[in-house]
Design an enzyme around this catalytic site. Structure first.
Site, PDB file in Angstrom:
ATOM      1  N   LEU A  95      -6.388  -7.189  -0.152  1.00 53.72           N
ATOM      2  CA  LEU A  95      -5.287  -7.383   0.793  1.00 53.72           C
ATOM      3  C   LEU A  95      -4.097  -6.531   0.380  1.00 53.72           C
ATOM      4  O   LEU A  95      -3.842  -6.332  -0.822  1.00 53.72           O
ATOM      5  CB  LEU A  95      -4.886  -8.856   0.834  1.00 53.72           C
ATOM      6  CG  LEU A  95      -6.006  -9.838   1.185  1.00 53.72           C
ATOM      7  CD1 LEU A  95      -5.441 -11.225   1.400  1.00 53.72           C
ATOM      8  CD2 LEU A  95      -6.778  -9.377   2.410  1.00 53.72           C
ATOM      9  N   GLY A 123      -9.760  -9.014  -2.005  1.00 56.16           N
ATOM     10  CA  GLY A 123     -10.205  -8.931  -0.612  1.00 56.16           C
ATOM     11  C   GLY A 123     -11.303  -7.900  -0.411  1.00 56.16           C
ATOM     12  O   GLY A 123     -12.157  -8.054   0.470  1.00 56.16           O
ATOM     13  N   ASN A 131      -9.842 -11.185  -8.402  1.00 56.34           N
ATOM     14  CA  ASN A 131      -8.885 -11.210  -9.507  1.00 56.34           C
ATOM     15  C   ASN A 131      -7.602 -11.987  -9.183  1.00 56.34           C
ATOM     16  O   ASN A 131      -6.595 -11.847  -9.873  1.00 56.34           O
ATOM     17  CB  ASN A 131      -8.499  -9.772  -9.896  1.00 56.34           C
ATOM     18  CG  ASN A 131      -7.779  -9.051  -8.756  1.00 56.34           C
ATOM     19  OD1 ASN A 131      -7.885  -9.460  -7.612  1.00 56.34           O
ATOM     20  ND2 ASN A 131      -7.047  -8.002  -9.079  1.00 56.34           N
ATOM     21  N   GLU A 132      -7.628 -12.823  -8.145  1.00 52.76           N
ATOM     22  CA  GLU A 132      -6.403 -13.444  -7.644  1.00 52.76           C
ATOM     23  C   GLU A 132      -5.562 -14.118  -8.719  1.00 52.76           C
ATOM     24  O   GLU A 132      -4.338 -13.965  -8.742  1.00 52.76           O
ATOM     25  CB  GLU A 132      -6.722 -14.467  -6.538  1.00 52.76           C
ATOM     26  CG  GLU A 132      -6.949 -13.859  -5.170  1.00 52.76           C
ATOM     27  CD  GLU A 132      -8.330 -13.274  -4.995  1.00 52.76           C
ATOM     28  OE1 GLU A 132      -9.097 -13.197  -5.975  1.00 52.76           O
ATOM     29  OE2 GLU A 132      -8.658 -12.870  -3.861  1.00 52.76           O
TER      30      GLU A 132
HETATM   31  C1  LIG Z   1      -2.071 -25.294  -4.644  1.00 53.12           C
HETATM   32  C2  LIG Z   1      -2.769 -24.017  -4.338  1.00 53.12           C
HETATM   33  C3  LIG Z   1      -3.912 -24.194  -3.430  1.00 53.12           C
HETATM   34  C4  LIG Z   1      -4.591 -22.873  -3.036  1.00 53.12           C
HETATM   35  C5  LIG Z   1      -3.833 -22.093  -2.034  1.00 53.12           C
HETATM   36  C6  LIG Z   1      -4.537 -20.861  -1.545  1.00 53.12           C
HETATM   37  C7  LIG Z   1      -3.738 -20.216  -0.469  1.00 53.12           C
HETATM   38  C8  LIG Z   1      -3.987 -18.730  -0.366  1.00 53.12           C
HETATM   39  C9  LIG Z   1      -3.295 -17.936  -1.418  1.00 53.12           C
HETATM   40  C10 LIG Z   1      -3.274 -16.472  -1.189  1.00 53.12           C
HETATM   41  C11 LIG Z   1      -4.582 -15.838  -1.353  1.00 53.12           C
HETATM   42  C12 LIG Z   1      -4.488 -14.390  -1.261  1.00 53.12           C
HETATM   43  C13 LIG Z   1      -5.789 -13.747  -1.574  1.00 53.12           C
HETATM   44  C14 LIG Z   1      -5.546 -12.354  -1.996  1.00 53.12           C
HETATM   45  C15 LIG Z   1      -6.443 -11.436  -1.941  1.00 53.12           C
HETATM   46  C16 LIG Z   1      -6.155 -10.038  -2.304  1.00 53.12           C
HETATM   47  O1  LIG Z   1      -6.907  -9.177  -1.971  1.00 53.12           O
HETATM   48  S1  LIG Z   1      -4.745  -9.652  -3.156  1.00 53.12           S
HETATM   49  C17 LIG Z   1      -4.850  -7.950  -3.579  1.00 53.12           C
HETATM   50  C18 LIG Z   1      -5.479  -7.795  -4.893  1.00 53.12           C
HETATM   51  N1  LIG Z   1      -5.691  -6.417  -5.215  1.00 53.12           N
HETATM   52  C19 LIG Z   1      -5.425  -5.892  -6.392  1.00 53.12           C
HETATM   53  O2  LIG Z   1      -5.007  -6.583  -7.263  1.00 53.12           O
HETATM   54  C20 LIG Z   1      -5.672  -4.427  -6.554  1.00 53.12           C
HETATM   55  C21 LIG Z   1      -4.529  -3.733  -7.184  1.00 53.12           C
HETATM   56  N2  LIG Z   1      -4.775  -2.332  -7.286  1.00 53.12           N
HETATM   57  C22 LIG Z   1      -5.437  -1.776  -8.312  1.00 53.12           C
HETATM   58  O3  LIG Z   1      -5.889  -2.417  -9.194  1.00 53.12           O
HETATM   59  C23 LIG Z   1      -5.589  -0.288  -8.248  1.00 53.12           C
HETATM   60  O4  LIG Z   1      -4.692   0.220  -7.333  1.00 53.12           O
HETATM   61  C24 LIG Z   1      -6.996   0.181  -7.911  1.00 53.12           C
HETATM   62  C25 LIG Z   1      -7.523  -0.478  -6.652  1.00 53.12           C
HETATM   63  C26 LIG Z   1      -7.920  -0.107  -9.061  1.00 53.12           C
HETATM   64  C27 LIG Z   1      -6.955   1.714  -7.658  1.00 53.12           C
HETATM   65  O5  LIG Z   1      -6.391   2.352  -8.740  1.00 53.12           O
HETATM   66  P1  LIG Z   1      -5.839   3.830  -8.605  1.00 53.12           P
HETATM   67  O6  LIG Z   1      -6.827   4.648  -7.869  1.00 53.12           O
HETATM   68  O7  LIG Z   1      -5.396   4.281  -9.933  1.00 53.12           O
HETATM   69  O8  LIG Z   1      -4.585   3.708  -7.590  1.00 53.12           O
HETATM   70  P2  LIG Z   1      -3.134   3.201  -7.953  1.00 53.12           P
HETATM   71  O9  LIG Z   1      -2.357   4.356  -8.431  1.00 53.12           O
HETATM   72  O10 LIG Z   1      -3.178   2.007  -8.786  1.00 53.12           O
HETATM   73  O11 LIG Z   1      -2.607   2.773  -6.492  1.00 53.12           O
HETATM   74  C28 LIG Z   1      -2.174   3.721  -5.539  1.00 53.12           C
HETATM   75  C29 LIG Z   1      -1.077   3.098  -4.716  1.00 53.12           C
HETATM   76  O12 LIG Z   1      -1.599   1.979  -3.993  1.00 53.12           O
HETATM   77  C30 LIG Z   1      -0.846   0.809  -4.281  1.00 53.12           C
HETATM   78  N3  LIG Z   1      -1.741  -0.351  -4.212  1.00 53.12           N
HETATM   79  C31 LIG Z   1      -2.795  -0.578  -4.971  1.00 53.12           C
HETATM   80  N4  LIG Z   1      -3.396  -1.733  -4.581  1.00 53.12           N
HETATM   81  C32 LIG Z   1      -2.671  -2.222  -3.568  1.00 53.12           C
HETATM   82  C33 LIG Z   1      -2.775  -3.391  -2.750  1.00 53.12           C
HETATM   83  N5  LIG Z   1      -3.766  -4.297  -2.892  1.00 53.12           N
HETATM   84  N6  LIG Z   1      -1.863  -3.581  -1.810  1.00 53.12           N
HETATM   85  C34 LIG Z   1      -0.858  -2.699  -1.605  1.00 53.12           C
HETATM   86  N7  LIG Z   1      -0.693  -1.580  -2.361  1.00 53.12           N
HETATM   87  C35 LIG Z   1      -1.605  -1.341  -3.320  1.00 53.12           C
HETATM   88  C36 LIG Z   1      -0.306   1.063  -5.672  1.00 53.12           C
HETATM   89  O13 LIG Z   1       0.781   0.254  -5.943  1.00 53.12           O
HETATM   90  C37 LIG Z   1       0.030   2.518  -5.581  1.00 53.12           C
HETATM   91  O14 LIG Z   1       1.219   2.606  -4.815  1.00 53.12           O
HETATM   92  P3  LIG Z   1       2.309   3.700  -5.124  1.00 53.12           P
HETATM   93  O15 LIG Z   1       2.772   3.444  -6.538  1.00 53.12           O
HETATM   94  O16 LIG Z   1       3.389   3.475  -4.121  1.00 53.12           O
HETATM   95  O17 LIG Z   1       1.612   5.023  -4.990  1.00 53.12           O
END
Ligand SMILES: CCCCCCCCCCCCC/C=C/C(=O)SCCNC(=O)CCNC(=O)[C@H](O)C(C)(C)COP(=O)(O)OP(=O)(O)OC[C@H]1O[C@@H](n2cnc3c(N)ncnc32)[C@H](O)[C@@H]1OP(=O)(O)O
Length: 570
Positions: free
Chosen positions: A377, A422, A445-446
């Site tokens: 996400l 996601g 990894n949430e």
């Molecule tokens: C009482 C409680 C009861 C329970 C309640 C439940 C309710 C519900 C709760 C909410 C649930 C939500 C569920 C969430 C699901 C998700 O999917 S959350 C997203 C998780 N994703 C990540 O953690 C991934 C993070 N990113 C990375 O690890 C790396 O970017 C990568 C994917 C491994 C790629 O690496 P690399 O190629 O080196 O790229 P980067 O340089 O790291 O990234 C480039 C730019 O992209 C931006 N970015 C990366 N990931 C995201 C993202 N997911 N969203 C938005 N932006 C992202 C990153 O910051 C870089 O940006 P810039 O610095 O601006 O270039």
């Protein structure tokens, strides 16, 4: 003669209208449309997925276009349904007099249309609608819906009329359309009895197209003509947008006052609000009711999406191979395919379209961005957002997931890069996963972000790797290498990166040998419980997400996580 020749006499935008026909299955929507267009009635029932028709008119020297969207009575396609609400200028809501539930659905549909229009702040708060109580030819003993009850209800609602009809006996069909056109202030000649039906190639139509008189002097204008375009296809998003702009401009000029801004200028101030904002995304946001036109003024947007060869390639690319029946759907939102409202809506629509395409048997979910399947996400959708946006975003995710996990198609994930959270959910929701060996990681990894995987993420993981592994994986927010993922059953095959696609194709061959019906029944029965668990509480789940994610403590964790991502980069 091809349909583009019909359009040679293109109607000006102000004369183009879209009529949407809605109602539950088996109430006679298609029969009404068929009576209207061809004066035909077919006793055979074939469920409609979504049919598009176009009728052109020449009335009093002007050309008019009426597009008709005959929708599905069952609603496994929520994104398509929402689009039909948004794109419709006028509506026919059909129930069957022998089915009270179908009448209840009409009442619900009216509310949903109004809600959808209001959220978009379109020009028409309450679009013209007519309620058709069809199958009025049925014996009184079978009647479940009383005329007086409906008439009483309709008398209390704005811009709405009501008639009982019989498509079978051609009862009140002409009156139905005439009343609706009057309500919508369209030329009455558009109704079936008030124009001459001609076909393409008819001399009168050909003459009308060229603007010359076929009839003796002065007579042509007195003879309204209507022709059904034989090969009409739904317009693309881009042509809808261009048309909507032209329409708005035209109306502005006609009104001689600056009441309707050009759509582009109306939406321009909002571009800066969103990262990588394209017209597509602005339209999506307008569609979700999140963009307000400039200066409190209103403009009309018509949104349409064709997933095949769409000229405005969006964040989801669909490549359908009609020889094999296999579609490849590629996420294309660099740099990391993070899933925002825009991508999720496009994905939903693409999946719904494939679902309804009978020639499609399988779908490969892949990425167009090297080294990434999907980063999950879009964290920016969850950080410092508003409750309304959070709910809209979550609904889009729910719809995309329900479409993918509940798909009748064989679904295979080609994981050629990282696939956290996601992204992992999308991969796990497919029937089979092939992952590239090497540095890439996959997992939910949430907890590492200070958030909690929703119950339906957990359910899918439980179904994939079992209880014990899920417990460990979720608590630790574990990210696995391809080999580790293979060892716990999170993926089915690991191959060198350049062999992922070919391996998927090879694997597909054996899946395609299984008869579809048996496979689909098996898949559905195994996934039903998990799908039902979310379906039965979608709104509650969306509200819960918004409340949870906007908590101060959660926002703090997300902020720290975003900073850590940026720091890692520098
Ligand atoms: C009482 C409680 C009861 C329970 C309640 C439940 C309710 C519900 C709760 C909410 C649930 C939500 C569920 C969430 C699901 C998700 O999917 S959350 C997203 C998780 N994703 C990540 O953690 C991934 C993070 N990113 C990375 O690890 C790396 O970017 C990568 C994917 C491994 C790629 O690496 P690399 O190629 O080196 O790229 P980067 O340089 O790291 O990234 C480039 C730019 O992209 C931006 N970015 C990366 N990931 C995201 C993202 N997911 N969203 C938005 N932006 C992202 C990153 O910051 C870089 O940006 P810039 O610095 O601006 O270039």
């Amino acid at each position: 003669m091809s349909s583009h020749l019909v359009d040679e006499c293109a109607a000006p935008p102000k004369n183009c209208f879209r009529l949407v026909v809605l109602g539950t299955a088996r109430v006679g929507k298609t029969a009404i449309v068929s009576r209207f267009l061809f004066n035909q009635y077919d006793d055979q029932y074939t469920p409609t997925i979504e049919d598009f028709h176009r009728k052109m008119y020449r009335i009093r020297g002007e050309v008019y276009r009426l597009d008709i969207l005959d929708t599905s009575g069952v609603h496994p396609f929520p994104a398509m349904r929402r689009l039909s609400f948004l794109t419709g200028d006028l509506f026919i809501l059909v129930y069957s007099v022998d089915n009270y539930e179908s009448y209840m659905e009409v009442m619900r549909l009216r509310e949903q249309i109004l809600e959808s229009k209001a959220s978009c702040k379109t020009r028409t708060a309450a679009p013209p609608m007519i309620i058709a109580g069809n199958k009025a030819d049925r014996p009184e003993s079978e009647r479940e819906v009383l005329y007086d009850e409906v008439a009483k209800w309709v008398s209390t609602v704005k811009k709405c009329a009501f008639l009982e009809t019989s498509a079978k006996k051609n009862g009140n069909i002409n009156e139905l359309f005439q009343t609706l056109f009057e309500l919508a202030k369209l030329p009455p000649e558009m109704s079936p009895s008030l124009h001459r039906r001609v076909s393409i190639g008819d001399q009168a139509w050909e003459a009308a197209k060229k603007g010359i008189s076929f009839y003796p002097r002065g007579k042509q204008d007195d003879n309204p003509l209507g022709v059904v375009s034989p090969h009409a296809r739904r317009p693309s998003l881009r042509s809808d947008l261009i048309e909507a702009e032209a329409k708005a401009e035209q109306e502005q000029r006609r009104a001689e006052k600056p009441s309707i801004p050009k759509i582009s200028s109306a939406l321009s101030p909002y571009r800066s609000q969103y990262r990588s904002c394209t017209w597509m995304s602005l339209l999506r946001q307008a569609f979700q009711g999140l963009v307000r036109p400039a200066g409190g003024q209103v403009c009309r947007l018509q949104v349409q999406h064709r997933c095949y060869n769409a000229p405005a390639a969006g964040h989801v690319q669909v490549d359908m191979n009609s020889d094999t029946g296999v579609a490849t759907v590629r996420l294309n939102r660099p740099p990391v395919n993070s899933l925002n409202l825009d991508v999720l809506t496009e994905l939903s629509i693409a999946l719904e379209k494939l679902e309804t395409d009978r020639s499609c048997r399988a779908m490969v979910l892949a990425s167009a961005v090297p080294g990434i399947f999907s980063a999950g996400l879009d964290i920016m959708e969850m950080y410092k957002s508003t409750p309304e946006r959070c709910v809209a975003f979550w609904r889009a995710l729910q719809d995309a997931w329900l479409n993918l996990y509940g798909s009748r198609l064989i679904t295979m994930a080609a994981i050629e890069g990282h696939s956290p959270a996601g992204g992992c959910l999308l991969a796990m929701s497919c029937d089979y996963r092939v992952m590239a060996d090497g540095k890439f990681q996959i997992g939910l990894n949430e907890t590492r972000l200070g958030i909690v995987a929703p119950f339906w993420f957990t359910d899918v993981m439980l179904c994939t790797i079992g209880h014990r592994e899920t417990e460990k994986a979720l608590q630790l927010g574990a990210m696995y290498s391809a080999q580790q993922a293979l060892s716990i059953g999170l993926v089915d095959k690991v191959v060198p990166a350049d062999q992922v696609m070919s391996t998927v194709q090879t694997e597909l061959k054996s899946w395609l040998q299984i008869p579809d019906a048996a496979r689909v029944i098996t898949k559905t029965s195994m996934r039903k419980q998990v799908l039902d668990r979310l379906s039965s509480q979608k709104e509650k789940d969306a509200q819960f997400f918004a409340d949870f994610i906007l908590r101060e403590s959660v926002q703090k964790s997300l902020g720290a996580y975003i900073a850590s991502l940026q720091k890692r980069k520098s």
